[in-house]
Design an enzyme around this catalytic site. Sequence first.
Site, PDB file in Angstrom:
ATOM      1  N   CYS A 152       0.839  -1.205   0.000  1.00  0.00           N
ATOM      2  CA  CYS A 152       0.000   0.000   0.000  1.00  0.00           C
ATOM      3  C   CYS A 152       0.871   1.251   0.000  1.00  0.00           C
ATOM      4  CB  CYS A 152      -0.935   0.010   1.203  1.00  0.00           C
ATOM      5  SG  CYS A 152      -0.108  -0.080   2.815  1.00  0.00           S
ATOM      6  N   HIS A 312      -1.988   0.836   7.463  1.00  0.00           N
ATOM      7  CA  HIS A 312      -2.322   0.943   6.040  1.00  0.00           C
ATOM      8  C   HIS A 312      -2.091   2.371   5.562  1.00  0.00           C
ATOM      9  CE1 HIS A 312      -4.097  -0.467   2.374  1.00  0.00           C
ATOM     10  NE2 HIS A 312      -5.204   0.254   2.471  1.00  0.00           N
ATOM     11  N   ASN A 330      -8.471   4.648  -0.590  1.00  0.00           N
ATOM     12  CA  ASN A 330      -7.898   3.384  -0.146  1.00  0.00           C
ATOM     13  C   ASN A 330      -7.439   2.621  -1.388  1.00  0.00           C
ATOM     14  OD1 ASN A 330      -7.385   0.767   0.756  1.00  0.00           O
ATOM     15  ND2 ASN A 330      -9.142   0.703   2.123  1.00  0.00           N
TER      16      ASN A 330
END
Length: 380
Positions: A152, A312, A330
């Site tokens: 990520c 994250h 996201n």
Amino acid sequence: MKLSPTLALLFVFYPSLLYAQAAKEPKVSFEDVLKARYESWTKDLPTGKITADRVNSLVNNPRIHGDDAAAVAALHLYFRAQNNVTSVEESALLQTSKIMDSDERRDQLTKPVNLEQAFSRYRKHIQNAPKELFAKDAPKREGISQGRLGDCFVIAPIGIFVTQHPNRLKGMIDQIIDGSCLVNFPGVKPVRVPKLTEVQIALGSSAGEQGLWLNMMEEACAMELRTLTGKKSAVAMDLISSGGTTAKIIQMLTGHSVESTHLQPADTKERAKVEAEVRRVLTAVHKDKIIACATTSHTKKEDATPGIATGHAYGIVDYNTATDMVTLWNPWGNKLEPKGPDGIKFGYSTVSGVFSVPLKDFLKLYETLLNQTNKPLPKK
């Protein structure tokens, strides 16, 4: 079997249509491929067991295609999850393929890996991925979906960079006639990325119908980090598989230094200063199109907000000064419909990974803000 009048007519005049419908492609399983290929993949290995090194070589082999590529990708995932295992026999793999795992976090490996499930997912990815570098109206953030890698920290900055500067990103990649590419990060020597194998495509993230540009960028970032860190890895992608530094990727993409702001200071007197700094950065995201990301804490809270993952990285898409709302992305490209009003308790309405939160919630939900500055890095 009695046919309807319509089907009867079709059968008389167009029998091939019905035969084609009946002769559907047979289901292929990981077990089928493993049994067919295990001997050839291990024939020169002294123990007769397949090894992590052999699988790594298959990942990088351009002659591995289709279902074989999907099976190799699943095997590579297996060895990454079992990082203390260097070899395994066929019977153990066949047994493991039937064990269910959890898909709660796509970017965090569970033990054991469900090889059948992974194979099916990779097979679909290979079949659906366009083979062009840029297809349709690429590049754009819409359609990006982070794969099974824990990268990520790579995908979030890339997604925001392509949101703010799509033409700059497209101009970074020079395709060569042999299928390889030169990726031109600012201020450093171009990264030569060999033509991607189908296994590498399967293991990486997806840009949907846009082509392979995201996989190229992912591989280039991994290769550049290998150069910067001096770490050795037969599969470059493994260097970004389990997390890393978002700031380094922002620097790589922009050629500028990065500043970091801790959003939850222990000293309550500092909170007003932090909020003022965050507003400054977010305003620059909106006006100057700077690249910024926010990361959450690795500590999982019992009352965690639905849809906000721990440990994250999220990209910051925009900031509305009139409504004081921060729009985030996201890299999973997920969808969320809260079971109550938008907020910390129920989460935030999310489409294609994009959602908006009030600034006051942003400061509670996220731990660190990372942003590009206007100071270029020294050229190397």
